[in-house]
Scaffold this motif. Structure first.
Motif, PDB file in Angstrom:
ATOM      1  N   UNK A 357     -17.969 -22.823   7.362  1.00  0.00           N
ATOM      2  CA  UNK A 357     -19.256 -22.198   7.050  1.00  0.00           C
ATOM      3  C   UNK A 357     -19.144 -20.681   7.117  1.00  0.00           C
ATOM      4  N   UNK A 358     -18.424 -20.173   8.121  1.00  0.00           N
ATOM      5  CA  UNK A 358     -18.246 -18.727   8.238  1.00  0.00           C
ATOM      6  C   UNK A 358     -17.437 -18.184   7.064  1.00  0.00           C
ATOM      7  N   UNK A 359     -16.424 -18.931   6.639  1.00  0.00           N
ATOM      8  CA  UNK A 359     -15.614 -18.492   5.502  1.00  0.00           C
ATOM      9  C   UNK A 359     -16.447 -18.469   4.222  1.00  0.00           C
ATOM     10  N   UNK A 360     -17.317 -19.475   4.043  1.00  0.00           N
ATOM     11  CA  UNK A 360     -18.198 -19.502   2.874  1.00  0.00           C
ATOM     12  C   UNK A 360     -19.155 -18.325   2.901  1.00  0.00           C
ATOM     13  N   UNK A 361     -19.702 -18.031   4.061  1.00  0.00           N
ATOM     14  CA  UNK A 361     -20.613 -16.895   4.188  1.00  0.00           C
ATOM     15  C   UNK A 361     -19.934 -15.601   3.769  1.00  0.00           C
ATOM     16  N   UNK A 362     -18.702 -15.411   4.217  1.00  0.00           N
ATOM     17  CA  UNK A 362     -17.975 -14.189   3.868  1.00  0.00           C
ATOM     18  C   UNK A 362     -17.661 -14.142   2.376  1.00  0.00           C
ATOM     19  N   UNK A 363     -17.366 -15.314   1.799  1.00  0.00           N
ATOM     20  CA  UNK A 363     -17.049 -15.348   0.365  1.00  0.00           C
ATOM     21  C   UNK A 363     -18.290 -15.029  -0.475  1.00  0.00           C
ATOM     22  N   UNK A 364     -19.451 -15.551  -0.089  1.00  0.00           N
ATOM     23  CA  UNK A 364     -20.691 -15.233  -0.798  1.00  0.00           C
ATOM     24  C   UNK A 364     -20.968 -13.741  -0.715  1.00  0.00           C
ATOM     25  N   UNK A 365     -20.689 -13.160   0.444  1.00  0.00           N
ATOM     26  CA  UNK A 365     -20.896 -11.712   0.607  1.00  0.00           C
ATOM     27  C   UNK A 365     -19.993 -10.909  -0.335  1.00  0.00           C
ATOM     28  N   UNK A 380     -26.879 -20.941   9.730  1.00  0.00           N
ATOM     29  CA  UNK A 380     -27.129 -19.600  10.299  1.00  0.00           C
ATOM     30  C   UNK A 380     -26.014 -18.607   9.972  1.00  0.00           C
ATOM     31  N   UNK A 381     -24.772 -19.097   9.849  1.00  0.00           N
ATOM     32  CA  UNK A 381     -23.665 -18.180   9.526  1.00  0.00           C
ATOM     33  C   UNK A 381     -23.887 -17.517   8.164  1.00  0.00           C
ATOM     34  N   UNK A 382     -24.391 -18.285   7.194  1.00  0.00           N
ATOM     35  CA  UNK A 382     -24.632 -17.759   5.847  1.00  0.00           C
ATOM     36  C   UNK A 382     -25.851 -16.840   5.854  1.00  0.00           C
ATOM     37  N   UNK A 383     -26.921 -17.274   6.513  1.00  0.00           N
ATOM     38  CA  UNK A 383     -28.144 -16.468   6.544  1.00  0.00           C
ATOM     39  C   UNK A 383     -27.901 -15.120   7.215  1.00  0.00           C
ATOM     40  N   UNK A 384     -27.066 -15.083   8.244  1.00  0.00           N
ATOM     41  CA  UNK A 384     -26.809 -13.840   8.974  1.00  0.00           C
ATOM     42  C   UNK A 384     -26.071 -12.819   8.125  1.00  0.00           C
ATOM     43  N   UNK A 385     -25.338 -13.277   7.131  1.00  0.00           N
ATOM     44  CA  UNK A 385     -24.504 -12.376   6.331  1.00  0.00           C
ATOM     45  C   UNK A 385     -25.316 -11.578   5.313  1.00  0.00           C
ATOM     46  N   UNK A 386     -26.544 -12.014   5.023  1.00  0.00           N
ATOM     47  CA  UNK A 386     -27.347 -11.373   3.970  1.00  0.00           C
ATOM     48  C   UNK A 386     -27.922 -10.046   4.433  1.00  0.00           C
ATOM     49  N   UNK A 387     -28.233  -9.170   3.466  1.00  0.00           N
ATOM     50  CA  UNK A 387     -28.893  -7.906   3.800  1.00  0.00           C
ATOM     51  C   UNK A 387     -30.391  -8.088   4.026  1.00  0.00           C
TER      52      UNK A 387
END
Length: 442
Positions: A357-365, A380-387
Motif C-alpha cells: 500500500x505504501x509503495x502504491x501511494x508513492x507511485x501515485x504521487x 490511510x497510506x494513500x490518503x496521507x500522500x495527497x496534497x
C-alpha cells in the motif's frame, strides 16, 4: 462526442475498468505514443493505406457490379445527350406557351384591338377621344369658378390622356399583329419536345436543366474512374509493396520501443513488490499482405505474475491486487506520453495493504507530477500522500440521502486518517500514527 473527447482528457481508472490500458485494441496506440519518434512514417503508411482501401473497393465494385456499372454508364450517356441536343433555355416553356396562346387566339385578339382602336381613334362621326377632349375643354373653362369643377376637370383630363395612350398602344399592337401558321407549328413541336423531357426528367425546364447538371457530373466521374481491371490490379500491387515496406519499418521501430518499455515496466514492478513478475509486449504473427489502419502489427500487453506460470493477457491474468500494481506501473510510464490532464483512481488500491500500500501511494504521487490525480481510497497510506484531502460523507435528511464533500484542514486531516487507521475507536496512539503518516508523506 463529449464522451470521446473526455476519455482523452480525464482518465477514470477503477480496479476492473482501466480504459485504454486494459483494452487490447488500444495497446498499439500506447506503444506508438511512447515511441513517438517517426510520425511522418506512420502518416505515410496511413495515407497509402487509404489509397489501398479505396483501390480495393473499386476492384470489388467492378467485379461485383460490372454489368450494373455498364448499364448505368449507357443510361447516363443517353440522358445527357438527349437533354443536351434539346438545347433548352431557362423559362423557355413559359415564353413559348404565351406565344402559342396569342397565335391560337389571333382572330379574337385582332377583333378586340380593332374595336378599341375604332372606339378611341374615331370614324366619320367622330371618336370617343374627340368627345372627351371637348368635355375637357368645357370643364377647363369653368374650373376656376369652384374647386369641385377643378377636380372634375382633372379627372377627365387624366382619363383623356390614359385613353389616348391606350389608343396608341392598340394601334401599335395591330401594326405588329400577324398570323404565322408555320411559327405556330414550330412552337407546338417545341412544346411537345419539352413536355416529353418533363415527363422523364422534371416538371419544368428549370428542373430538367438541374437534373442535367447532376447527371453530367456523375457521368464525368464515372468516365474519369473508368480504368480497366488490369490497371486497378497493377495499382493495388504497387500499394501492397509500399505498405509492406512502410509497415516493416514501423514494426521494427515498435519492437525496439517495446523492449525499452518492458525494461521500464520491470523497474516499476520491482518498486511495487512484484520483482518476480515479467511484462511483455506481444506482437501477433503477421500474415503476408494483411494490413491494418496503423500498420502491419497487432500487439497486446502480456504478463507473468509468478515464476512457473504461463504468460497471459494483462486484462485476464492478474488478480485484483496484482492488477492494481501493474496498472500503476503502466500509468507511471505512460502518464506523460498519453497527454492526459487528469486521472481518477477509483479504489485502485483494493486488495493490497502494508508495504505494498505504501509503495502504491508513492507511485501515485509520482504520477501526480505529470497529471492531476483524484484518488478515491480507503487506505490511510494513500490518503496521507495527497496534497489535499477531501472527505466524502453521506447523511439522511427527510428520507433523502445527501452526499457532501468537505476539504479538511490539517487537524481534521489527522483525525480522519486516525479513523481510517483505527476504525470505530480512535486512540491517542492512532492519532500519533496518523501524524507520523503525514510527516512521512511530506
Amino acid at each position: 462526442s463529449l464522451k470521446r473527447i473526455g476519455s482523452r482528457l480525464v482518465d477514470i481508472e477503477g480496479q476492473n475498468d482501466h480504459q485504454l490500458l486494459m483494452q487490447p485494441e488500444q495497446h498499439l496506440g500506447l506503444l506508438d505514443e511512447f515511441a513517438n519518434k517517426d510520425d511522418d512514417l506512420l502518416s505515410q503508411y496511413q495515407e497509402t493505406y487509404e489509397l489501398y482501401q479505396s483501390t480495393q473497393r473499386k476492384i470489388n465494385q467492378k467485379q461485383a457490379n460490372q454489368q450494373q456499372w455498364a448499364q448505368r454508364l449507357d443510361m447516363l450517356e443517353f440522358q445527357v445527350n438527349e437533354i443536351k441536343n434539346a438545347d433548352l433555355i431557362e423559362n423557355e416553356d413559359v415564353d413559348l406557351q404565351t406565344e402559342q396562346e396569342r397565335l391560337n387566339h389571333f382572330q379574337q385578339i385582332n377583333n378586340a384591338l380593332q374595336i378599341v382602336q375604332g372606339a378611341l381613334s374615331g370614324d366619320e362621326n367622330g371618336s370617343s377621344l374627340d368627345a372627351i377632349a371637348a368635355s375637357m375643354e368645357s370643364l377647363e373653362e369653368i374650373s376656376t369658378f369652384d374647386d369641385e369643377y377643378a377636380k372634375l376637370n382633372e379627372s377627365v383630363s387624366e382619363a383623356y390622356f390614359n385613353l389616348q395612350d391606350a389608343a396608341n398602344e392598340a394601334s401599335r399592337q395591330l401594326d405588329n399583329l400577324s398570323f404565322d401558321e408555320g411559327r405556330l407549328n414550330e412552337i407546338e413541336q417545341r412544346l411537345n419536345l419539352i413536355a416529353d423531357l418533363e415527363r422523364k426528367y422534371g416538371g419544368s425546364v428549370t428542373e430538367i436543366l438541374a437534373y442535367y447538371d447532376k447527371i453530367s457530373t456523375e457521368l464525368d466521374s464515372m468516365t474519369e474512374n473508368n480504368v480497366t481491371g488490369d490497371e486497378l490490379e497493377t495499382q493495388l500491387d504497387k500499394l501492397i509493396a509500399k505498405l509492406t515496406k512502410l509497415g516493416g519499418k514501423l514494426s521494427k521501430n515498435r519492437q525496439k520501443a517495446a523492449k525499452t518499455i518492458e525494461k521500464e515496466i520491470k523497474k516499476q514492478l520491482d518498486d511495487l513488490y512484484m520483482d518476480k513478475a515479467v511484462f511483455e509486449i506481444k506482437f501477433m504473427d503477421h500474415q503476408p499482405n494483411t494490413f491494418y489502419p496503423s500498420g502491419i502489427d497487432q500487439v497486446e500487453f502480456y504478463i507473468q505474475t509468478n515464476p512457473g506460470e504461463e504468460m497471459g493477457p494483462l486484462a485476464k491474468i492478474a488478480s485484483g491486487g496484482e492488477l492494481s500494481r501493474v496498472m500503476l506501473a503502466l500509468k507511471t510510464i505512460f502518464a506523460r506520453s498519453q497527454g492526459v490532464t487528469s486521472i481518477i483512481f477509483d479504489e485502485v488500491d483494493t486488495g493490497v495493504s502494508g508495504r505494498v500500500a505504501q509503495a502504491i501511494a508513492e507511485k501515485i504521487r509520482v504520477i501526480a507530477d505529470q497529471s492531476q490525480v483524484l484518488c478515491i481510497t480507503h487506505l490511510p497510506q494513500v490518503a496521507a500522500m495527497a496534497q489535499h484531502h477531501l472527505l466524502i460523507s453521506k447523511e439522511v435528511h427527510d428520507d433523502r440521502t445527501i452526499t457532501s464533500v468537505d476539504e479538511l484542514d490539517e487537524k481534521s486531516r489527522v483525525d480522519e486518517l486516525a479513523r481510517m487507521l483505527a476504525g470505530a475507536e480512535v486512540t491517542q496512539l492512532t492519532v500519533e500514527h496518523a501524524k507520523e503518516l503525514l510527516n512521512m508523506a511530506k
